[in-house]
Design an enzyme around this catalytic site. Sequence first.
Site, short mmCIF file in Angstrom:
data_model
loop_
_atom_site.label_atom_id
_atom_site.label_comp_id
_atom_site.label_asym_id
_atom_site.label_seq_id
_atom_site.Cartn_x
_atom_site.Cartn_y
_atom_site.Cartn_z
N ASN A 7 0.87 -1.17 0.00
CA ASN A 7 0.00 0.00 0.00
C ASN A 7 0.91 1.23 0.00
O ASN A 7 1.44 1.60 1.02
CB ASN A 7 -0.89 -0.04 1.25
CG ASN A 7 -1.85 1.14 1.31
OD1 ASN A 7 -1.82 2.03 0.46
ND2 ASN A 7 -2.69 1.16 2.33
N ARG A 91 -2.79 -2.11 -3.24
CA ARG A 91 -4.02 -1.38 -2.94
C ARG A 91 -4.07 -0.13 -3.80
O ARG A 91 -3.12 0.65 -3.83
CB ARG A 91 -4.02 -0.99 -1.47
CG ARG A 91 -5.29 -0.28 -1.10
CD ARG A 91 -5.05 0.87 -0.18
NE ARG A 91 -6.31 1.54 0.07
CZ ARG A 91 -6.41 2.66 0.76
NH1 ARG A 91 -5.36 3.19 1.29
NH2 ARG A 91 -7.58 3.22 0.91
N HIS A 180 -13.51 2.54 0.22
CA HIS A 180 -13.48 1.43 1.19
C HIS A 180 -14.10 0.15 0.64
O HIS A 180 -14.52 -0.72 1.41
CB HIS A 180 -14.28 1.77 2.48
CG HIS A 180 -13.81 2.99 3.21
ND1 HIS A 180 -14.67 3.94 3.69
CD2 HIS A 180 -12.57 3.39 3.57
CE1 HIS A 180 -13.98 4.89 4.32
NE2 HIS A 180 -12.70 4.56 4.24
N ARG A 241 -14.04 15.48 8.16
CA ARG A 241 -14.76 15.80 6.91
C ARG A 241 -16.23 16.09 7.19
O ARG A 241 -16.83 15.44 8.05
CB ARG A 241 -14.67 14.64 5.92
CG ARG A 241 -13.27 14.34 5.48
CD ARG A 241 -13.24 13.25 4.42
NE ARG A 241 -11.94 12.63 4.40
CZ ARG A 241 -11.72 11.33 4.29
NH1 ARG A 241 -12.75 10.49 4.16
NH2 ARG A 241 -10.51 10.86 4.29
N GLU A 384 -8.44 -5.36 5.24
CA GLU A 384 -8.31 -5.04 3.81
C GLU A 384 -7.09 -5.72 3.20
O GLU A 384 -7.13 -6.15 2.05
CB GLU A 384 -8.23 -3.52 3.64
CG GLU A 384 -9.58 -2.86 3.87
CD GLU A 384 -9.51 -1.40 4.27
OE1 GLU A 384 -9.07 -1.12 5.41
OE2 GLU A 384 -9.89 -0.55 3.47
#
Length: 397
Positions: A7, A91, A180, A241, A384
């Site tokens: 990643n 990823r 996601h 956010r 993940e």
Amino acid sequence: MKILVINCGSSSLKYQLFDMENESVSAKGLVDRIGIDGSNLTHRKTGAEPLTVTTPIKDHKVAMQLVLEALLDKDHGVLKSLEEISAAGHRIVSGGDYFKEAVLVNDEVMEALRKCIPLAPLHNPGHIMGIEAIQHALPKLPNVVVFDTAFHQTMPDYAYMYGLPYEFYETHRVRRYGAHGTSHNFVALRAAEILGKPLSELKMITCHLGNGSSISAVKNGKCIDTSMGLTPLAGVLMGTRTGDMDPACVPFVQNITKYSADEMNNFMNKKSGLLGISGVSSDLRDVEQAAAKGNERAQLAINMLEYGIRKYIGAYTAAMEGLDVIVFTAGIGENSAETREGVCKHLEFMGVKIDSAKNKIRGKEAIVSTDDSKVKVLVVPTNEELMIARETKRVAF
Ligand code: ADP
């Protein structure tokens, strides 16, 4: 079979080496501050002390070389030869609408990855550098790209389109992509396994609630809608956010503050959410503590978060014409019993009954609804990296 999961960010490279015989992690680590002063590698063989190397690391190729050396190191390594690595899985944050599933890397794929840069300008360039770095070090190794967006590519057009003039979609690909996806996919599969029912027969809502949060409607194993949009700013309130708001807030605030487009984007992504509302922290643990001591804005932030999640669950139940399972995952979903309870206790009217005693768990798999709850509520820790390793094995062999 050993699979290296990578990643890469613009200045970092995270990795995990999986032994696919038993899906265990043999070693993992992080190269940080690539191309910046103070660059370093932290590597840990499972069960051993970490190895830390601080040395100038000018680019991703040097970083990858260091990782491969650490994997071969006589004390900290887990490999005798690099040929033991069967494939690498990468990823990738955005595959736009070019990629509907994980694929083996070739020149055409690299070209399409470059075309996706405008959709993830902070992430995709780093991913591309990571692929090029391992191609340079191990030219014969198969590389597989696994996209955060791929799981959401099954959404129907009426769910992913925005109400902007159609040409904007045709020319600039402005639409909902979601995020996601690898996590939503992993927890949906695992929840079906835990319940002993085929995923193809379940209507499921997966709630990935972390610093960034997204909620997906997974009908019979296929994602039909998700709360994040063109970018990860949309959906429920997040650490820093805004989540959803009237789009006209953007020019309204810009007219007051005179922020440029980039400054406004930063304001909505970095200064808002739990942090902006509570004035305390972006971390839900801090916000929960402040609320418990009577901080009203911290309580408001929590109420907004839970209410937002509940509204998505209501909307997606309507979108799927029913609901069998709610899954909670990621930092908040796995750990905050308060958030799970706060969301579910208002959903009894639609057959969701949370069991407060069973719900008092952190970070482990559990069914937290009552035995007679029509809708099952599950906590499933996400993984993940393992999902990327499985996808890499499926695609490469
Ligand atoms: P990221 O999106 O960066 O991967 P995580 O999935 O690690 O983030 O989630 C981070 C969030 O999880 C933070 O808001 C943190 O406060 C929250 N979290 C972690 N542990 C707990 C806990 N025990 N109780 C409440 N919230 C928690």
